[in-house]
Design a protein around this motif. Structure first.
Motif, PDB file in Angstrom:
ATOM      1  N   THR A  19      29.508 -70.771-101.865  1.00 20.24           N
ATOM      2  CA  THR A  19      30.667 -69.790-102.098  1.00 20.24           C
ATOM      3  C   THR A  19      29.918 -68.518-102.383  1.00 20.24           C
ATOM      4  O   THR A  19      30.317 -67.293-102.080  1.00 20.24           O
ATOM      5  CB  THR A  19      31.033 -70.519-103.378  1.00 20.24           C
ATOM      6  N   LEU A 113      38.187 -66.648-103.226  1.00 18.39           N
ATOM      7  CA  LEU A 113      37.097 -67.533-102.966  1.00 18.39           C
ATOM      8  C   LEU A 113      36.339 -67.890-104.111  1.00 18.39           C
ATOM      9  O   LEU A 113      35.869 -68.907-104.304  1.00 18.39           O
ATOM     10  CB  LEU A 113      36.307 -66.943-101.966  1.00 18.39           C
ATOM     11  N   GLY A 117      36.553 -71.431-104.578  1.00 16.29           N
ATOM     12  CA  GLY A 117      35.585 -72.069-103.813  1.00 16.29           C
ATOM     13  C   GLY A 117      34.647 -72.930-104.634  1.00 16.29           C
ATOM     14  O   GLY A 117      34.473 -73.939-103.991  1.00 16.29           O
ATOM     15  N   TYR A 129      31.399 -78.112 -96.819  1.00 11.31           N
ATOM     16  CA  TYR A 129      32.244 -77.026 -97.290  1.00 11.31           C
ATOM     17  C   TYR A 129      32.194 -76.073 -96.383  1.00 11.31           C
ATOM     18  O   TYR A 129      33.400 -75.412 -96.152  1.00 11.31           O
ATOM     19  CB  TYR A 129      31.838 -76.756 -98.673  1.00 11.31           C
ATOM     20  N   TYR A 133      35.284 -74.020 -94.432  1.00 10.22           N
ATOM     21  CA  TYR A 133      35.708 -72.560 -94.298  1.00 10.22           C
ATOM     22  C   TYR A 133      35.687 -72.189 -93.058  1.00 10.22           C
ATOM     23  O   TYR A 133      36.767 -71.577 -92.531  1.00 10.22           O
ATOM     24  CB  TYR A 133      34.254 -71.984 -95.206  1.00 10.22           C
ATOM     25  N   ALA A 162      40.245 -68.214 -93.597  1.00 10.64           N
ATOM     26  CA  ALA A 162      39.254 -69.309 -94.034  1.00 10.64           C
ATOM     27  C   ALA A 162      39.308 -69.757 -95.458  1.00 10.64           C
ATOM     28  O   ALA A 162      39.388 -70.914 -95.836  1.00 10.64           O
ATOM     29  CB  ALA A 162      38.057 -68.856 -93.794  1.00 10.64           C
ATOM     30  N   ILE A 163      39.780 -68.657 -96.186  1.00 15.41           N
ATOM     31  CA  ILE A 163      39.751 -69.067 -97.586  1.00 15.41           C
ATOM     32  C   ILE A 163      41.251 -69.665 -98.058  1.00 15.41           C
ATOM     33  O   ILE A 163      41.343 -70.635 -98.848  1.00 15.41           O
ATOM     34  CB  ILE A 163      39.875 -67.582 -98.428  1.00 15.41           C
ATOM     35  N   VAL A 166      40.193 -73.094 -98.131  1.00 17.36           N
ATOM     36  CA  VAL A 166      39.866 -73.624 -99.446  1.00 17.36           C
ATOM     37  C   VAL A 166      41.035 -73.973-100.345  1.00 17.36           C
ATOM     38  O   VAL A 166      40.936 -74.816-100.877  1.00 17.36           O
ATOM     39  CB  VAL A 166      38.849 -72.584 -99.719  1.00 17.36           C
TER      40      VAL A 166
END
Length: 411
Positions: A19, A113, A117, A129, A133, A162-163, A166
């Motif tokens: 992260t 994030l 994250g 992870y 992402y 991408a976030i 998450v």
């Protein structure tokens, strides 16, 4: 009136490296590439500039001689390395994830994030992870392009897809976490705590789905990418919902600082071999009654679902309690996890979550996992004694996390 998420609770122990590396990478790209190129005029000899300029003329109707004075080197760079579905490439699928339009675009993404994250990375493990992402970012881009057609020549940039992946995983795995919200109304300033699923539900439905339904993709915000990334995160987290956390293994010693950690894969569990002609349920009860709890645990591991549904709960909890002390506590954890999975409406479900939460907290020092089980106890409206123990443990977790935060600040 002003709302701003600034954190969540509980947080996993330690720092989650991926992260922070992602935050650093996005920030470095902005500082080392975006800002310098924004302050630099476009290279008149760059062939990409001519292509970009022709696109702007078509989109705006303004003359080229007027537009040329408003194009920076970064605009051309984004046109080349942002994702354009009409000229899709594997390279721009990934480079576009690290480009941002401005400070607010970057800071907003990095704040989300930072908040969400670490829990997801702790739950999933660093390598998986990072894969989540990147896969969410690619999925977000593809979903957005499919939604609005593959003929767009407008570059798509930003880490928000991408976030969003998450966030989707967080939505599944941490339903009882709370988000810290900075609430400002004129001179009134207050920090409030809101259930994470409510905050994320507002994000995906009100902030993205509703605008997306009335959007043609030309408004400057890639709602389709946010939705696509979120769906990827949901799918991955749902698929792995039954997978035990890859967090840090079990801790040997009295504290979580400076001690050996043993991977979960080494947790001893009997291998099921279920011959049909053996009554494991009766053998389980008999072993528990003679206080041979290791044998009782082995018989429990062999029981089929029909036997589990007719489980002697007195014998079960006696076995769990006996094995919770000393080196056999991983067996108790395994038994409780199986019980919870097979008794979603059990009368003593709250007691099982309480015991599991206490074991995760006291034996493994897994504050996040323990917190989830203890909050579940409160949701089940248990007896006063069970509720009191759960609240006491939750307060202890909060105190330890605050103390840990103070120690890290001092160092």
């Amino acid at each position: 009136m002003f709302f701003l998420p600034i954190g969540d609770e509980p947080n996993p122990p330690g720092k989650q490296p991926v992260t922070w590396w992602l935050i650093l990478a996005n920030s470095a790209v902005f500082l080392l590439i975006t800002l310098p190129l924004k302050l630099k005029a476009a290279d008149m000899g760059d062939p990409v500039l001519n292509e970009y300029l022709n696109l702007l003329v078509q989109q705006t109707g303004e003359p080229a001689r007027y537009l040329i004075g408003h194009i920076s080197a970064y605009d051309v760079f984004v046109y080349e390395y942002g994702f354009r579905s009409v000229d899709a490439s594997g390279l721009t699928l990934f480079t576009s994830l690290f480009l941002h339009a401005g400070w607010m675009h970057l800071l907003g993404n990095m704040l989300f994030l930072y908040i969400y994250g670490d829990n997801v990375e702790y739950r999933l493990g660093a390598k998986a992870y990072l894969l989540l992402y990147l896969a969410s970012g690619v999925g977000a881009t593809v979903f957005h392009s499919m939604a609005f057609g593959w003929s767009s020549n407008t570059p798509l940039i930003g880490a928000s897809g991408a976030i969003s992946g998450v966030l989707g995983a967080y939505f599944i795995w941490f339903p009882r976490n709370r988000v810290k919200i900075l609430f400002v109304l004129f001179w009134f300033v207050q920090i409030i705590f809101v259930p994470a699923r409510f905050v994320l539900g507002i994000y995906i439905l009100w902030d993205n789905v509703v605008p997306w339904l009335f959007s043609d993709g030309s408004g400057g915000v890639a709602y389709g990418a946010h939705i696509g990334g979120f769906l990827v995160g949901l799918a991955v987290a749902y698929r792995l919902a039954e997978r035990p956390p890859q967090a840090k293994g079990r801790v040997r010693g009295g504290t979580s600082e400076g001690v050996e950690e043993i991977p979960d894969e080494q947790t001893p569990e009997p291998v099921p071999m279920r011959p049909k002609n053996i009554d494991y349920r009766s053998l389980f009860v008999q072993a528990a009654q003679r206080q041979d709890y290791l044998s009782a645990a082995e018989m429990f591991s062999q029981m089929r679902l029909n036997d589990l549904m007719r489980l002697d709960e007195k014998a079960f909890f006696a076995t769990v309690d006996a094995l919770s002390v000393g080196a056999h506590f991983p067996i108790s954890i395994s038994m409780l996890q199986r019980y919870i999975g097979t008794h979603p409406q059990g009368e003593r479900l709250a007691e099982a979550h309480l015991r599991l939460g206490l074991l995760q907290f006291e034996q493994r020092k897994r504050f996040v996992t323990a917190n989830q089980h203890l909050l579940t106890v409160l949701d089940l409206q248990p007896e006063e004694q069970v509720e009191a123990k759960a609240r006491e443990a939750l307060e202890a977790i909060k105190r330890l996390q605050k103390q840990k935060g103070k120690n890290e600040t001092l160092n």
